[in-house]
Motif scaffolding. Structure first.
Motif, PDB file in Angstrom:
ATOM      1  N   LEU A 197      25.227 -23.181  38.493  1.00 41.01           N
ATOM      2  CA  LEU A 197      23.778 -22.932  38.521  1.00 41.01           C
ATOM      3  C   LEU A 197      23.222 -23.294  39.896  1.00 41.01           C
ATOM      4  O   LEU A 197      22.402 -22.571  40.460  1.00 41.01           O
ATOM      5  CB  LEU A 197      23.072 -23.743  37.422  1.00 41.01           C
ATOM      6  CG  LEU A 197      23.083 -23.077  36.045  1.00 41.01           C
ATOM      7  CD1 LEU A 197      22.896 -24.095  34.930  1.00 41.01           C
ATOM      8  CD2 LEU A 197      22.009 -22.001  35.960  1.00 41.01           C
ATOM      9  N   ASP A 198      23.690 -24.412  40.453  1.00 38.49           N
ATOM     10  CA  ASP A 198      23.180 -24.840  41.768  1.00 38.49           C
ATOM     11  C   ASP A 198      23.594 -23.848  42.854  1.00 38.49           C
ATOM     12  O   ASP A 198      22.774 -23.464  43.683  1.00 38.49           O
ATOM     13  CB  ASP A 198      23.669 -26.257  42.098  1.00 38.49           C
ATOM     14  CG  ASP A 198      22.985 -27.294  41.206  1.00 38.49           C
ATOM     15  OD1 ASP A 198      21.913 -26.981  40.647  1.00 38.49           O
ATOM     16  OD2 ASP A 198      23.512 -28.406  41.057  1.00 38.49           O
ATOM     17  N   SER A 199      24.871 -23.413  42.826  1.00 36.92           N
ATOM     18  CA  SER A 199      25.315 -22.449  43.849  1.00 36.92           C
ATOM     19  C   SER A 199      24.519 -21.147  43.737  1.00 36.92           C
ATOM     20  O   SER A 199      24.057 -20.599  44.745  1.00 36.92           O
ATOM     21  CB  SER A 199      26.806 -22.127  43.667  1.00 36.92           C
ATOM     22  OG  SER A 199      27.576 -23.272  43.903  1.00 36.92           O
ATOM     23  N   SER A 200      24.375 -20.655  42.508  1.00 38.78           N
ATOM     24  CA  SER A 200      23.680 -19.366  42.351  1.00 38.78           C
ATOM     25  C   SER A 200      22.201 -19.499  42.691  1.00 38.78           C
ATOM     26  O   SER A 200      21.567 -18.559  43.164  1.00 38.78           O
ATOM     27  CB  SER A 200      23.873 -18.815  40.936  1.00 38.78           C
ATOM     28  OG  SER A 200      23.314 -19.683  39.980  1.00 38.78           O
ATOM     29  N   GLU A 201      21.641 -20.710  42.479  1.00 40.07           N
ATOM     30  CA  GLU A 201      20.228 -20.897  42.823  1.00 40.07           C
ATOM     31  C   GLU A 201      20.045 -20.890  44.346  1.00 40.07           C
ATOM     32  O   GLU A 201      19.090 -20.312  44.859  1.00 40.07           O
ATOM     33  CB  GLU A 201      19.684 -22.183  42.218  1.00 40.07           C
ATOM     34  CG  GLU A 201      18.170 -22.210  42.308  1.00 40.07           C
ATOM     35  CD  GLU A 201      17.508 -23.176  41.353  1.00 40.07           C
ATOM     36  OE1 GLU A 201      18.206 -23.779  40.520  1.00 40.07           O
ATOM     37  OE2 GLU A 201      16.277 -23.328  41.472  1.00 40.07           O
ATOM     38  N   VAL A 233      31.665 -10.882  39.857  1.00 38.73           N
ATOM     39  CA  VAL A 233      30.388 -10.775  39.137  1.00 38.73           C
ATOM     40  C   VAL A 233      30.470  -9.592  38.180  1.00 38.73           C
ATOM     41  O   VAL A 233      30.706  -8.459  38.622  1.00 38.73           O
ATOM     42  CB  VAL A 233      29.224 -10.554  40.146  1.00 38.73           C
ATOM     43  CG1 VAL A 233      27.889 -10.429  39.413  1.00 38.73           C
ATOM     44  CG2 VAL A 233      29.190 -11.667  41.182  1.00 38.73           C
ATOM     45  N   PRO A 234      30.298  -9.805  36.870  1.00 40.17           N
ATOM     46  CA  PRO A 234      30.366  -8.657  35.953  1.00 40.17           C
ATOM     47  C   PRO A 234      29.144  -7.753  36.136  1.00 40.17           C
ATOM     48  O   PRO A 234      28.036  -8.258  36.320  1.00 40.17           O
ATOM     49  CB  PRO A 234      30.353  -9.308  34.565  1.00 40.17           C
ATOM     50  CG  PRO A 234      29.867 -10.704  34.755  1.00 40.17           C
ATOM     51  CD  PRO A 234      30.052 -11.078  36.188  1.00 40.17           C
ATOM     52  N   GLY A 235      29.365  -6.441  36.093  1.00 42.53           N
ATOM     53  CA  GLY A 235      28.241  -5.511  36.238  1.00 42.53           C
ATOM     54  C   GLY A 235      27.244  -5.681  35.106  1.00 42.53           C
ATOM     55  O   GLY A 235      26.070  -5.946  35.314  1.00 42.53           O
ATOM     56  N   TRP A 288      24.866 -15.619  36.409  1.00 39.93           N
ATOM     57  CA  TRP A 288      25.375 -14.286  36.751  1.00 39.93           C
ATOM     58  C   TRP A 288      24.252 -13.304  37.054  1.00 39.93           C
ATOM     59  O   TRP A 288      24.426 -12.402  37.884  1.00 39.93           O
ATOM     60  CB  TRP A 288      26.329 -13.798  35.654  1.00 39.93           C
ATOM     61  CG  TRP A 288      27.507 -14.732  35.581  1.00 39.93           C
ATOM     62  CD1 TRP A 288      27.758 -15.657  34.611  1.00 39.93           C
ATOM     63  CD2 TRP A 288      28.544 -14.899  36.566  1.00 39.93           C
ATOM     64  NE1 TRP A 288      28.884 -16.387  34.922  1.00 39.93           N
ATOM     65  CE2 TRP A 288      29.398 -15.942  36.120  1.00 39.93           C
ATOM     66  CE3 TRP A 288      28.839 -14.283  37.775  1.00 39.93           C
ATOM     67  CZ2 TRP A 288      30.513 -16.369  36.830  1.00 39.93           C
ATOM     68  CZ3 TRP A 288      29.950 -14.699  38.491  1.00 39.93           C
ATOM     69  CH2 TRP A 288      30.774 -15.729  38.012  1.00 39.93           C
ATOM     70  N   LEU A 289      23.078 -13.514  36.433  1.00 39.90           N
ATOM     71  CA  LEU A 289      21.915 -12.663  36.766  1.00 39.90           C
ATOM     72  C   LEU A 289      21.556 -12.835  38.242  1.00 39.90           C
ATOM     73  O   LEU A 289      21.338 -11.864  38.966  1.00 39.90           O
ATOM     74  CB  LEU A 289      20.727 -13.058  35.886  1.00 39.90           C
ATOM     75  CG  LEU A 289      19.454 -12.250  36.114  1.00 39.90           C
ATOM     76  CD1 LEU A 289      19.372 -11.117  35.091  1.00 39.90           C
ATOM     77  CD2 LEU A 289      18.210 -13.111  35.999  1.00 39.90           C
ATOM     78  N   ARG A 290      21.539 -14.102  38.700  1.00 38.40           N
ATOM     79  CA  ARG A 290      21.181 -14.358  40.112  1.00 38.40           C
ATOM     80  C   ARG A 290      22.192 -13.737  41.067  1.00 38.40           C
ATOM     81  O   ARG A 290      21.866 -13.400  42.183  1.00 38.40           O
ATOM     82  CB  ARG A 290      21.151 -15.866  40.364  1.00 38.40           C
ATOM     83  CG  ARG A 290      19.997 -16.561  39.691  1.00 38.40           C
ATOM     84  CD  ARG A 290      20.213 -18.059  39.777  1.00 38.40           C
ATOM     85  NE  ARG A 290      19.325 -18.765  38.875  1.00 38.40           N
ATOM     86  CZ  ARG A 290      19.508 -20.026  38.526  1.00 38.40           C
ATOM     87  NH1 ARG A 290      20.529 -20.709  38.987  1.00 38.40           N
ATOM     88  NH2 ARG A 290      18.671 -20.610  37.696  1.00 38.40           N
ATOM     89  N   LEU A 291      23.436 -13.608  40.588  1.00 37.64           N
ATOM     90  CA  LEU A 291      24.475 -13.047  41.460  1.00 37.64           C
ATOM     91  C   LEU A 291      24.572 -11.533  41.337  1.00 37.64           C
ATOM     92  O   LEU A 291      25.414 -10.906  41.971  1.00 37.64           O
ATOM     93  CB  LEU A 291      25.829 -13.688  41.139  1.00 37.64           C
ATOM     94  CG  LEU A 291      25.896 -15.210  41.312  1.00 37.64           C
ATOM     95  CD1 LEU A 291      27.303 -15.723  41.072  1.00 37.64           C
ATOM     96  CD2 LEU A 291      25.424 -15.630  42.697  1.00 37.64           C
ATOM     97  N   GLY A 292      23.745 -10.940  40.464  1.00 39.91           N
ATOM     98  CA  GLY A 292      23.674  -9.483  40.427  1.00 39.91           C
ATOM     99  C   GLY A 292      24.019  -8.815  39.111  1.00 39.91           C
ATOM    100  O   GLY A 292      23.939  -7.588  39.022  1.00 39.91           O
ATOM    101  N   PHE A 299      16.163 -10.674  32.898  1.00 38.54           N
ATOM    102  CA  PHE A 299      16.853 -10.760  31.603  1.00 38.54           C
ATOM    103  C   PHE A 299      16.317  -9.672  30.668  1.00 38.54           C
ATOM    104  O   PHE A 299      15.114  -9.428  30.616  1.00 38.54           O
ATOM    105  CB  PHE A 299      16.547 -12.101  30.921  1.00 38.54           C
ATOM    106  CG  PHE A 299      17.481 -13.224  31.265  1.00 38.54           C
ATOM    107  CD1 PHE A 299      18.596 -13.476  30.485  1.00 38.54           C
ATOM    108  CD2 PHE A 299      17.220 -14.061  32.345  1.00 38.54           C
ATOM    109  CE1 PHE A 299      19.450 -14.528  30.776  1.00 38.54           C
ATOM    110  CE2 PHE A 299      18.064 -15.114  32.647  1.00 38.54           C
ATOM    111  CZ  PHE A 299      19.185 -15.361  31.870  1.00 38.54           C
ATOM    112  N   THR A 300      17.220  -9.038  29.898  1.00 35.07           N
ATOM    113  CA  THR A 300      16.790  -8.157  28.808  1.00 35.07           C
ATOM    114  C   THR A 300      17.027  -8.915  27.514  1.00 35.07           C
ATOM    115  O   THR A 300      18.113  -9.481  27.318  1.00 35.07           O
ATOM    116  CB  THR A 300      17.621  -6.860  28.791  1.00 35.07           C
ATOM    117  OG1 THR A 300      17.426  -6.213  30.047  1.00 35.07           O
ATOM    118  CG2 THR A 300      17.208  -5.932  27.665  1.00 35.07           C
TER     119      THR A 300
END
Ligand code: FAD
Length: 461
Positions: A55-59, A173-175, A193-197, A230-231
């Motif tokens: 979480l910290d890395s992606s933030e 990163v999963p699509g 994963w949302l932050r990473l795409g 997010f959906t």
């Protein structure tokens, strides 16, 4: 006798290792049995710590990509090397689990590597690499924790249909990421994963996410996460998931209608179950709840068998590391003949989304249900100078106090520093403070904590 102990603890998670250190400090000859090669349990190896590292890395990635520009910082092309992020996470986990080992060794706790099984009221067998050792103990603490639940039709395959353990180890990163379950684990790992795409879809059976949160906070969180991308498919049940090639096909049902969705990865995070099956509990007479599987304990964490205690995810209550540790400490004290106890009314819970959500005590829905007369006070972070400086103005603090006595019943925070801020509210609850106590306490300026002071002051308008 060399292999006889005052206390043997089965499991070295935040419940077990904290109990071991505390028992040793209280003078008990203590051993801790762990079946995994590394100490620290789910929390350090595949739970709290690796998830927060990611979480910290992606933030940071998100900050660099989206927020730094508003501070006048220009950056070049921002990229993410997933394997480096994972290697860093592994190093954080290794450092912390090594520390736990040193901590136990420094306290002269005997660490036994292997799978433990009760062989009697005071006897345990430890299986390791085909060898069995028998040890004896005056007291035993069961601290074997919990494992992820895979509902019918949603079996983990470890590659496409994942539990929280495998999603912490993805190499790309999963699509499209589907998440079954809108609890805190799904929302936190979805955020990474949302932050990473990734495109992230959360499928939740209930009409809302994070259903145990205070309603006002929960609704704000949902709308902020939606804004982030997010959906949410709420009131929706996943009936089946199948894997073809490297894709998961998921059949969902909502309002009597059936639909099919496809994902590159599917995280199933619908809950965890206590891990008791290897312990041979029935033979020794340790009672479990037939419905939930939790080990039954009394207020002293004593099971139905004299001298055998159970703590952490294995027993009822929130499945949280700090609750496990508090119980570990209390059980060690009780075994050492001291008055150990846990105040279950003052256990904080934290969700490390952005913004964070942290709470302690009763929600407004709870207070209403219990018929307690109450008043609330709230303060938005947009009104806090420090939050403005950082550009972190989303969210608010809500204080719920008894209408007649002003005693604090609950505090709920959604905002950038909520995880750290909640400690003050926990202390307030622990000391039976009133809202006025917090409102009159001088808080440093400018800080996020001033928002708690203002929300407490707002209780009396
Ligand atoms: P565990 O940590 O599960 O440890 C049990 C240990 O017992 C394990 O090491 C296991 O190998 C060992 N064991 C099991 N059976 C045997 C046996 N027969 N013989 C020998 N050893 C055995 N909680 C928080 O408070 N904050 C968070 O941010 C947070 N984030 C989380 C994120 C994720 C993805 C997950 C999955 C969990 C998270 N949790 C968090 C929950 C937290 O990890 C658990 O509540 C906590 O680890 C429970 O501690 P425990 O000591 O009861 O058991």
């Amino acid at each position: 006798m060399a292999n006889r102990y005052d206390l043997v603890i089965i499991g070295s998670g935040p419940g077990g290792y904290v109990a071991a250190v505390h028992a040793a400090q209280l003078g008990l000859k203590t051993a801790c049995v762990e079946k995994w090669p590394r100490l620290g349990g789910v929390c350090l190896n595949v739970g709290c710590i690796p998830s927060k590292a990611l979480l910290d890395s992606s933030e940071y990635f998100h900050l660099a990509k989206v927020q730094l520009a508003s501070h006048g910082i220009t950056t070049g092309t921002i990229g993410m090397d997933v394997s480096k992020m994972m290697a860093r996470k592994e190093q954080v986990v290794k450092d912390l689990t090594d520390n736990v080992k040193k901590l136990l060794e420094n306290h002269k706790v005997v660490i036994l590597q292997g799978t433990a099984r009760l062989a009697g009221k005071n006897r345990i067998t430890v299986d390791s690499a085909g060898k069995t050792e028998t040890i004896e103990a005056d007291n035993i603490i069961l601290a074997t924790g919990s494992a992820p639940v895979a509902p019918a039709g949603l079996a983990f395959d470890g590659k496409t249909i994942l539990s929280s353990t495998e999603i912490l180890k993805l190499d790309a990163v999963p699509g499209r990421l589907g998440i079954v379950g809108g609890g805190y684990i799904g929302l936190e790992l979805g955020s990474v994963w949302l932050r990473l795409g990734s495109q992230v879809t959360v499928i939740e059976m209930l009409p809302e996410i994070a259903s145990s949160m205070d309603g006002q906070v929960r609704r704000r969180l949902q709308s902020l996460l939606k804004k982030q991308g997010f959906t949410f498919r709420l009131g929706t049940q996943v009936t089946r998931a199948t894997v073809a090639g490297d894709k998961a096909t998921v059949v969902i049902e909502s309002d009597g209608k059936s639909e099919t969705l496809e994902f590159d990865k599917l995280l199933v995070s619908v809950g965890r179950r206590p891990l008791t099956q290897e312990l041979n509990l029935e033979a020794v007479g340790v009672a479990t709840d037939p419905q939930t599987g939790f080990v039954r304990v009394d207020a002293s964490l004593h099971t139905s068998v004299a001298g055998i205690y159970a703590i952490g995810d294995l027993v009822p209550g929130p499945m949280l590391a700090h609750k496990a540790s508090a119980e570990g400490k209390a059980a060690a004290e009780i075994i050492a003949g001291k008055p150990g106890e846990v105040n279950y009314d003052a256990i904080p819970s934290i969700v490390y989304t952005a913004p964070e959500v942290a709470s302690v005590g009763l929600t407004e829905e709870h207070v209403k249900k219990l018929g307690i007369p109450y008043v609330t006070g709230a303060f938005p972070f947009a009104g806090a100078g420090r939050a403005r400086c950082l550009g972190e103005t989303e969210g608010f603090v809500k204080v719920i106090a008894h209408k007649a006595t002003d005693r604090i019943l609950g505090v709920h925070i959604i905002g950038a520093r909520a995880a750290e801020m909640i400690a003050e509210a926990v202390l307030a609850l622990e000391f039976g403070a009133s809202a006025e106590d917090i409102a009159r306490t001088v808080h440093g300026h400018p800080t996020f904590a001033e928002a708690l002071m203002e929300a407490a002051a707002a209780v009396r308008k």
